[in-house]
Design a protein around this motif. Sequence first.
Motif, short mmCIF file in Angstrom:
data_model
loop_
_atom_site.label_atom_id
_atom_site.label_comp_id
_atom_site.label_asym_id
_atom_site.label_seq_id
_atom_site.Cartn_x
_atom_site.Cartn_y
_atom_site.Cartn_z
N THR A 194 0.88 -1.18 0.00
CA THR A 194 0.00 0.00 0.00
C THR A 194 0.91 1.22 0.00
OG1 THR A 194 -1.76 -1.14 1.20
CG2 THR A 194 -1.78 1.27 1.23
N HIS A 206 -11.49 12.58 -3.24
CA HIS A 206 -12.41 12.72 -2.11
C HIS A 206 -12.84 14.17 -1.99
CE1 HIS A 206 -13.35 13.35 2.25
NE2 HIS A 206 -14.09 12.30 1.98
N LEU A 240 1.47 5.25 0.39
CA LEU A 240 0.94 6.49 0.97
C LEU A 240 1.92 7.61 0.68
CD1 LEU A 240 -0.92 8.24 2.79
CD2 LEU A 240 0.45 7.42 4.74
N LEU A 291 -7.42 1.03 -5.97
CA LEU A 291 -7.76 1.06 -4.55
C LEU A 291 -9.25 1.37 -4.37
CD1 LEU A 291 -5.97 1.29 -1.67
CD2 LEU A 291 -7.25 3.40 -1.70
N TYR A 292 -9.78 2.25 -5.21
CA TYR A 292 -11.22 2.52 -5.13
C TYR A 292 -12.03 1.26 -5.42
CZ TYR A 292 -15.87 4.28 -6.07
OH TYR A 292 -17.22 4.46 -6.04
N VAL A 339 -2.10 10.91 -1.33
CA VAL A 339 -2.42 9.86 -2.30
C VAL A 339 -2.33 8.52 -1.59
CG1 VAL A 339 -1.68 8.65 -4.40
CG2 VAL A 339 -1.54 11.14 -4.28
N VAL A 340 -3.32 7.65 -1.86
CA VAL A 340 -3.24 6.26 -1.43
C VAL A 340 -3.43 5.40 -2.67
CG1 VAL A 340 -4.12 4.45 0.08
CG2 VAL A 340 -4.18 6.83 0.83
N ALA A 341 -2.51 4.46 -2.86
CA ALA A 341 -2.56 3.57 -4.02
C ALA A 341 -2.06 2.19 -3.60
CB ALA A 341 -1.70 4.13 -5.16
N VAL A 399 -7.31 8.80 -4.46
CA VAL A 399 -6.92 7.38 -4.40
C VAL A 399 -6.89 6.83 -5.82
CG1 VAL A 399 -7.93 7.10 -2.10
CG2 VAL A 399 -9.28 6.50 -4.13
N SER A 400 -6.07 5.81 -6.00
CA SER A 400 -5.96 5.19 -7.32
C SER A 400 -7.24 4.45 -7.68
CB SER A 400 -4.77 4.23 -7.35
OG SER A 400 -5.01 3.11 -6.51
N LEU A 425 -7.38 4.46 5.60
CA LEU A 425 -8.27 5.46 4.98
C LEU A 425 -9.06 6.22 6.03
CD1 LEU A 425 -9.52 3.43 1.88
CD2 LEU A 425 -8.07 5.47 1.84
#
Length: 288
Positions: free
Chosen positions: A8, A186, A10, A152-153, A102-104, A148-149, A73
Amino acid sequence: MTDPVSRTILLLDIERFSDRDDVEQAYLRRMLYAITDRALESAGIDETRRLRADRGDSVMELIDANAPVTALLRALLVEVPAQLRDVNRMASSSAQIRLRGVVATGYVAVDEHDGWVGTDLNNACRLLDAQLLRAALRERPHDFALIVSDALYTGVVRHSHHGIPADEFHPVGVDTKNGPMSAWLHGPLPSGHKTAPAAPADEDHRDTGAGEAPGGPGDRPAPQTPPAPRVPAQGVAPESRPAPGPVLNFNGAVTIGGGVVTGDQHGVSGGQVTGDVNLGGRSGSDGS
């Protein structure tokens, strides 16, 4: 170089970092690391489950794929904005800290120089640098903007786990030097940007039905459609044109049932009747 490992990813970046002097930058870096550590600890992700890379005005974290992404998240949506409010309440205007995040997910390898290598990581960095994310943060009344990527979504966010409202994420297209990327922002979109059409979650396996007979497999050819009836140039359907009747030639008197027609008769279709025709009386002899 190590083998690529699922992680993951971040990323957190300070807005307008280069506009500050050295003293302010040092302070902002301390705040960035403190906020990141508290957010990860609240998500149950300690130092043994992550790797950190320092990028000056940003921090990059590679997190163990087994760590709960939902907890991360929730921390980013609740804990980080709360921390930013607390820090900025006591900071001068030049020391205000605002973050893009960013989270991917993806595969990342570590080389012999402790450098990180991976296309998924590169794509996450491109999301962090996207003008759309920068514009979103500029227009936010609070101090944090998260994207988010797409992967990930699809895997996590769209299921609306507790504390992660999927309806607050909007599909966006991000322009990069390697072409457009799909992601999910978001919060409200910045002005001048439109929501991108979201691809179906199972697009790769979607059945279009193209070239398929109803109820049959995809490799079965579709039934041939019969050609439409040709209409004559005069615009008259073939059914309305009278069919040509038989050509009859009679020699002598013929009884059909009706009146009597005397003399030779010539039909419009080429038929010829020689002699009298009795349409309702008795038969006569030839030529009578």
